[in-house]
Design a protein around this motif. Structure first.
Motif, mmCIF file in Angstrom:
data_model
loop_
_atom_site.group_PDB
_atom_site.id
_atom_site.type_symbol
_atom_site.label_atom_id
_atom_site.label_comp_id
_atom_site.label_asym_id
_atom_site.label_seq_id
_atom_site.Cartn_x
_atom_site.Cartn_y
_atom_site.Cartn_z
ATOM 1 N N GLY A 58 0.846 -1.194 0.000
ATOM 2 C CA GLY A 58 0.000 0.000 0.000
ATOM 3 C C GLY A 58 0.876 1.237 0.000
ATOM 4 N N VAL A 59 0.387 2.304 -0.575
ATOM 5 C CA VAL A 59 1.147 3.554 -0.647
ATOM 6 C C VAL A 59 0.225 4.709 -0.290
ATOM 7 C CG1 VAL A 59 2.432 5.120 -2.159
ATOM 8 C CG2 VAL A 59 2.617 2.644 -2.484
ATOM 9 N N SER A 60 0.668 5.571 0.614
ATOM 10 C CA SER A 60 -0.070 6.786 0.949
ATOM 11 C C SER A 60 0.900 7.955 0.973
ATOM 12 C CB SER A 60 -0.729 6.674 2.320
ATOM 13 O OG SER A 60 -1.686 5.651 2.321
ATOM 14 N N ILE A 61 0.554 9.036 0.281
ATOM 15 C CA ILE A 61 1.393 10.234 0.249
ATOM 16 C C ILE A 61 0.500 11.445 0.489
ATOM 17 C CG2 ILE A 61 2.912 11.705 -1.144
ATOM 18 C CD1 ILE A 61 3.559 9.166 -2.798
ATOM 19 N N ASP A 62 0.866 12.271 1.439
ATOM 20 C CA ASP A 62 0.186 13.540 1.698
ATOM 21 C C ASP A 62 1.246 14.627 1.759
ATOM 22 O OD1 ASP A 62 -2.567 12.690 2.076
ATOM 23 O OD2 ASP A 62 -1.829 11.716 3.896
ATOM 24 N N LEU A 63 1.057 15.688 1.023
ATOM 25 C CA LEU A 63 2.011 16.790 0.995
ATOM 26 C C LEU A 63 1.236 18.097 0.957
ATOM 27 C CD1 LEU A 63 4.955 17.839 0.608
ATOM 28 C CD2 LEU A 63 4.559 17.617 -1.848
ATOM 29 N N SER A 64 1.551 19.009 1.859
ATOM 30 C CA SER A 64 0.925 20.321 1.811
ATOM 31 C C SER A 64 2.020 21.378 1.737
ATOM 32 C CB SER A 64 0.019 20.556 3.020
ATOM 33 O OG SER A 64 0.754 20.530 4.206
ATOM 34 N N PHE A 65 1.761 22.432 0.982
ATOM 35 C CA PHE A 65 2.771 23.470 0.775
ATOM 36 C C PHE A 65 2.088 24.777 0.436
ATOM 37 C CE2 PHE A 65 1.975 21.228 -3.140
ATOM 38 C CZ PHE A 65 1.920 22.201 -4.121
ATOM 39 N N HIS A 116 2.333 28.206 -4.879
ATOM 40 C CA HIS A 116 3.457 28.654 -5.714
ATOM 41 C C HIS A 116 4.829 28.311 -5.137
ATOM 42 C CE1 HIS A 116 0.517 30.524 -8.219
ATOM 43 N NE2 HIS A 116 0.156 31.387 -7.280
ATOM 44 N N ASP A 117 4.890 27.520 -4.060
ATOM 45 C CA ASP A 117 6.183 27.124 -3.492
ATOM 46 C C ASP A 117 6.513 25.707 -3.960
ATOM 47 O OD1 ASP A 117 8.518 27.183 -2.106
ATOM 48 O OD2 ASP A 117 7.613 27.238 -0.110
ATOM 49 N N HIS A 118 6.489 25.528 -5.273
ATOM 50 C CA HIS A 118 6.678 24.209 -5.875
ATOM 51 C C HIS A 118 8.065 23.635 -5.607
ATOM 52 C CE1 HIS A 118 3.510 26.223 -8.208
ATOM 53 N NE2 HIS A 118 2.930 25.031 -8.109
ATOM 54 N N GLU A 119 9.077 24.484 -5.596
ATOM 55 C CA GLU A 119 10.448 24.001 -5.384
ATOM 56 C C GLU A 119 10.592 23.342 -4.015
ATOM 57 O OE1 GLU A 119 14.865 25.922 -5.073
ATOM 58 O OE2 GLU A 119 13.561 26.665 -6.673
ATOM 59 N N GLN A 157 8.653 19.988 -3.994
ATOM 60 C CA GLN A 157 9.384 18.922 -4.698
ATOM 61 C C GLN A 157 10.538 18.407 -3.851
ATOM 62 O OE1 GLN A 157 8.751 17.243 -7.364
ATOM 63 N NE2 GLN A 157 7.268 18.457 -8.455
ATOM 64 N N LYS A 158 11.251 19.311 -3.190
ATOM 65 C CA LYS A 158 12.382 18.910 -2.351
ATOM 66 C C LYS A 158 11.901 18.066 -1.173
ATOM 67 C CE LYS A 158 16.434 20.653 0.046
ATOM 68 N NZ LYS A 158 17.230 21.812 0.401
ATOM 69 N N ALA A 159 10.801 18.478 -0.532
ATOM 70 C CA ALA A 159 10.260 17.716 0.587
ATOM 71 C C ALA A 159 9.819 16.328 0.137
ATOM 72 C CB ALA A 159 9.092 18.467 1.225
ATOM 73 N N LEU A 160 9.178 16.258 -1.025
ATOM 74 C CA LEU A 160 8.741 14.969 -1.565
ATOM 75 C C LEU A 160 9.930 14.074 -1.886
ATOM 76 C CD1 LEU A 160 6.497 13.095 -2.547
ATOM 77 C CD2 LEU A 160 6.580 14.303 -4.742
ATOM 78 N N ASP A 161 10.958 14.625 -2.516
ATOM 79 C CA ASP A 161 12.165 13.854 -2.838
ATOM 80 C C ASP A 161 12.825 13.307 -1.580
ATOM 81 O OD1 ASP A 161 11.744 14.355 -5.521
ATOM 82 O OD2 ASP A 161 13.252 15.946 -5.648
ATOM 83 N N CYS A 162 12.902 14.123 -0.528
ATOM 84 C CA CYS A 162 13.508 13.686 0.737
ATOM 85 C C CYS A 162 12.684 12.569 1.372
ATOM 86 C CB CYS A 162 13.636 14.855 1.703
ATOM 87 S SG CYS A 162 14.897 16.053 1.255
ATOM 88 N N ALA A 163 11.361 12.697 1.331
ATOM 89 C CA ALA A 163 10.497 11.667 1.907
ATOM 90 C C ALA A 163 10.643 10.350 1.151
ATOM 91 C CB ALA A 163 9.049 12.140 1.894
ATOM 92 N N VAL A 164 10.681 10.423 -0.172
ATOM 93 C CA VAL A 164 10.832 9.212 -0.981
ATOM 94 C C VAL A 164 12.177 8.550 -0.702
ATOM 95 C CG1 VAL A 164 11.084 8.340 -3.347
ATOM 96 C CG2 VAL A 164 9.227 9.918 -2.775
ATOM 97 N N ALA A 165 13.236 9.333 -0.596
ATOM 98 C CA ALA A 165 14.563 8.778 -0.295
ATOM 99 C C ALA A 165 14.563 8.080 1.062
ATOM 100 C CB ALA A 165 15.618 9.882 -0.334
ATOM 101 N N ASP A 166 13.890 8.674 2.043
ATOM 102 C CA ASP A 166 13.823 8.071 3.378
ATOM 103 C C ASP A 166 13.057 6.748 3.346
ATOM 104 O OD1 ASP A 166 14.247 8.066 6.247
ATOM 105 O OD2 ASP A 166 12.104 8.531 6.416
#
Length: 65
Positions: free
Chosen positions: A31-38, A41-44, A47-56
């Motif tokens: 199962g996969v669950s992803i929640d991200l709030s930002f 217009h703070d896309h950068e 994206q960085k937070a998502l990349d760090c979470a995926v790496a972890d």
């Protein structure tokens, strides 16, 4: 505290099991669950937070090998 509107991105893929009569469970999917709030217009930063979470999560998966 930010006064800009917040944006939430969500993705969910429920785990499931495939079963065959007489065989039992053939395969169970993860199962996969992803929640991200930002801030809007703070896309950068988002994206960085998502990349760090995926790496972890990838590192945690590797630990189970």
């Amino acid at each position: 505290m930010s006064t800009r509107p917040r944006v939430t991105a969500t993705y969910c893929l429920d785990a499931y099991s495939l079963e065959r009569a007489g065989v039992g469970t053939v395969r169970t999917s993860p199962g996969v669950s992803i929640d991200l709030s930002f801030d809007l217009h703070d896309h950068e930063a988002a994206q960085k937070a998502l990349d760090c979470a995926v790496a972890d999560v990838r590192a945690q998966i590797e630990e189970t090998r």
